[in-house]
Enzyme design. Structure first.
Site, short mmCIF file in Angstrom:
data_model
loop_
_atom_site.label_atom_id
_atom_site.label_comp_id
_atom_site.label_asym_id
_atom_site.label_seq_id
_atom_site.Cartn_x
_atom_site.Cartn_y
_atom_site.Cartn_z
N HIS A 67 24.22 23.70 27.82
CA HIS A 67 24.16 23.10 29.01
C HIS A 67 24.82 21.84 29.21
CE1 HIS A 67 21.22 21.34 26.12
NE2 HIS A 67 21.45 20.07 26.58
N CYS A 170 -7.18 16.96 10.78
CA CYS A 170 -7.29 17.24 9.26
C CYS A 170 -6.75 15.87 8.80
CB CYS A 170 -6.32 18.30 8.99
SG CYS A 170 -4.52 17.75 9.36
#
Length: 622
Positions: A67, A170
């Site tokens: 790009h 977690c």
């Protein structure tokens, strides 16, 4: 924004061929020029090449998204090309590129190319979507595939009130948290169920559930190995389970909510822990809640102290003094935070103060023995903080139960005055008495590490190393990691060697998988090969969980190989006396290690042995 609004069939080349990266860029620029978006073809090509020189836009899984933003572009546009034979585009994973999107954006202050890049990148994360594009037979089919995928994505996002909510977390908040979220979202999509998953990871809370979400949902799944605040879910069906079930059984969890099998959460009146959280998992969850809050402080404290010695050996230096003092101040908070959040996990916020107090008593060494001999102070370390946290938490539950029937007129002062004061008194006195014995136990453990023969250090390193791979983030893994952290905190003899062995062993499973999928490509499916780069990064960063999907597919062969590789690395690292006083960081902190080159040898040995065993024993899907 619709991606296809910026595309035309004239700017899409199906079944193309390119001899190299520059040839591919030439063809893509020509496609963009054919679409009428470019006023100066050569200037635009130079802008694309200049962007490539900064860093390659060749991603993983055969995708490239070059790009550029330049005044040579008259209006934003996208060109695309499929290359069945692939081209060497210098991609991140070193694999041939088979699908290229070129994005052109005018240099007029409009950030449309960033919007398109974000939207397109999200879609390209879907392996099936990419394969459909690569197999498209015509430009019209290519455009249709994009339209359908984008419409489906927006329909999912447009759901005003998700049927099912979830929270994943977690202890370290790195891998299991997001793997569980991904598994739940993917399975919900397959089931045609709308879901919103909040992740409570190391970078904070993402995709937070709103009060409106909660009011309209059928129920919530809590897939977590640490304490989650549940007050906001009062009155909502709630199912709580370990985070591993979110990864392994997402369909079962979602179905429990849909079938109205989850109990309604009623605050303190109902236990949140369901059948999957009985026995050992309840104290484990409390322990991990404390550990997850204390670990970031311990990491930074260790880093500051190591950095002080790295910059200068002159302990009188101003720079040394500043860094060392900052590190020592942080060390002061580790045990109180560990103890405080264990207590808070057990008895909620009123237990935080008593828990912090017990943690500081453990750190300071205050005890009945100290009253008789105030000169000698020896800490009870992690052992004292852990015991103190559970002591404060359960004593607070006793206090709350004793005063449960106090007249209503005292309800306002119970949580802010009565409970904390009585909890602090009970916990403080009990911990002061108990700390005498905890200090003795801790001292015996530390003294045992003095003058250990090398063979004993190697056995410890190998044993803890193997434990790091047995359950990948489960209780055995966490026990080994917590043990090493406790030694580092107390700066016990050989603690740096044991910590390095544990860290290296935890890096092996994903590195072994990456080694096998990279070197022996023919043994793996295209989807499995696509995880190579991710597993390299996760492995080098000391995140073991990248190997979990492979273990789930073939546990009988992959898991023993990972355990053996970790055992070898742990043993070699200890034998070479590699050491580090940081509890995290992986290969990125190797410059702070002792014997770094030998540490690399230990890593390579475990990786290669484990990788070879996995390669020649796993069950291929071909």
């Amino acid at each position: 924004m619709n991606i296809t609004d910026l595309m035309s069939k004239e700017a899409i080349k199906i079944h193309g061929h390119a001899s190299n990266k520059m040839d591919a860029i030439d063809q893509m620029v020509s496609l963009m020029y054919r679409q009428g978006n470019v006023s100066d073809k050569e200037a635009y090509k130079e802008a694309v090449i200049e962007r490539e020189n900064l860093s390659t836009t060749g991603m993983v899984d055969g995708i490239a998204i070059p790009h550029a933003r330049t005044t040579a572009i008259t209006k934003a546009g996208i060109a695309a090309m499929t290359l069945p034979e692939g081209v060497d585009y210098h991609s991140m994973d070193g694999q041939p590129t088979t699908l290229i999107f070129l994005i052109a954006a005018p240099d007029n202050g409009d950030n449309v190319h960033l919007q398109v890049l974000s939207e397109l990148s999200t879609l390209l994360m879907d392996h099936d979507f990419c394969e459909d594009l690569k197999n498209a037979g015509t430009p019209e089919e290519f455009l249709s595939i994009i339209d359908l995928a984008q419409s489906a994505k927006h329909e999912t996002e447009a759901v005003e009130h998700p049927e099912v909510l979830a929270v994943t977390a977690c202890p370290t908040g790195i891998a299991h948290t997001y793997m569980a979220a991904e598994a739940l979202e993917k399975k919900a999509k397959e089931m045609g169920v709308s879901i919103k998953v909040e992740t409570q990871g190391s970078v904070g809370v993402k995709n937070e559930l709103t009060q409106e979400d909660i009011e309209h949902a059928k129920g919530v799944i809590i897939a977590a190995d640490k304490n989650i605040s549940l007050n906001r879910f009062n009155g909502l069906p709630l199912y709580s389970c370990p985070v591993a079930r979110g990864i392994d059984e997402p369909e079962t969890l979602i179905q429990i909510i849909l079938d109205e099998q989850a109990p309604v959460y009623k605050g303190e009146e109902v236990k949140v822990e369901n059948n999957q959280e009985k026995g050992w998992h309840i104290p484990y969850k409390h322990l991990m809640n404390g550990f997850s809050h204390a670990l970031p402080i311990l990491v930074v404290a260790g880093f500051m102290s190591v950095l002080a010695f790295s910059f200068t050996r002159d302990t009188q230096s101003q720079y040394f003094q500043i860094l060392n003092v900052l590190g020592n101040i942080l060390y002061l908070f580790v045990l109180p935070v560990l103890s405080g959040y264990i207590a808070m996990s057990i008895a909620d916020r009123p237990a935080l103060g008593p828990g912090l107090l017990c943690g500081y008593i453990a750190y300071s060494g205050f005890s009945l023995s100290w009253l008789n001999d105030p000169v000698t102070l020896r800490t009870s370390g992690f052992l004292g903080a852990i015991v103190g946290g559970f002591l404060a938490g359960y004593l607070m539950l006793v206090v709350e139960r004793l005063f449960k029937n106090v007249p209503d007129m005292f309800d306002g002062i119970k949580p802010v005055l009565l409970y904390p004061v009585l909890g602090v008194l009970a916990s403080g006195i009990a911990m002061t008495v108990l700390n005498t014995y905890l200090i003795k136990c801790h001292t015996i453990i530390i003294d045992c590490l003095y003058d250990l023969p090398l063979i004993s250090v190697v056995i410890i390193g190998a044993s803890l190393g193997a434990m790091m791979s047995i359950d990948m983030g489960g209780p055995i893994n966490k026990f080994a990691y917590l043990f090493a952290n406790a030694l580092v905190f107390t700066k016990a003899p050989n603690s740096d060697v044991i910590m390095a062995a544990v860290m290296g062993a935890g890096m092996i499973p994903p590195l072994a998988i990456a080694f096998s999928t990279l070197v022996f490509k023919e043994k793996w499916t295209e989807e499995e090969r696509g995880t190579t780069f991710k597993n390299i990064i996760m492995g080098l960063s000391f995140v073991s969980e990248g190997a979990i999907p492979f273990i789930k597919k073939d546990q009988k062969h992959v898991l023993p190989a990972c355990i053996l590789g970790s055992f070898i690395t742990g043993a070699l690292s200890a034998y070479y006396k590699c050491g580090v006083m940081l509890p995290h960081g992986g290969i990125w902190v190797i410059y702070l290690m002792t014997n770094p080159f030998k540490y690399v040898i230990a890593l390579l040995a475990g990786t290669i042995v484990s990788g070879l065993i996995i390669t020649f024993t796993h069950k291929s899907e071909y």
